[in-house]
Design a protein around this motif. Sequence first.
Motif: not given
Length: 149
Positions: A120-122, A129-135, A143-144
């Motif tokens: 997780v980067e901030n 609040g998640i702006a961008v998520a990637a798997i 959201s993940i």
Amino acid sequence: MRTRISDDRAWLAYTTAHSAALFRMLNPINHARTRSDLLRYKVEPYVLAADIYAEPPHPGRGGWTWYTGSAGWMQRAGLESILGLRKRGNQLRLDPCIPKDWPGFDLTIRHGAGLYRIGVENPDQVSQGIAVAAIDAARQDRSIHVRMG
């Protein structure tokens, strides 16, 4: 006149900052960072103490370690409420609520034969609040949810 959203954001900022501060205060490793701290604390720095004495003759000394189940609750509070990782059934959900000054964090979770590495980067210094998520480098919605096998 403040809006409800403003009130919610103010409350979130207040509770996030205080939750992290309380977590740091209760974390046993923070009572034994220096040799003098360790000599004052006098209990294991890796075990959550049920008592930390405030009055003379033993201010700062820990007590009632090992018998308490509060260490499990402490771990759960940090993992679920601050880092925002919750396991429900066979799914992981990530929704962090961290202090604004945290640059981010990394988690490694083992479930069965699977190993999950979460970063997780901030960069914008926000609490929630998640702006961008990637798997696996594939962008997701905000959201993940990971289904574990």
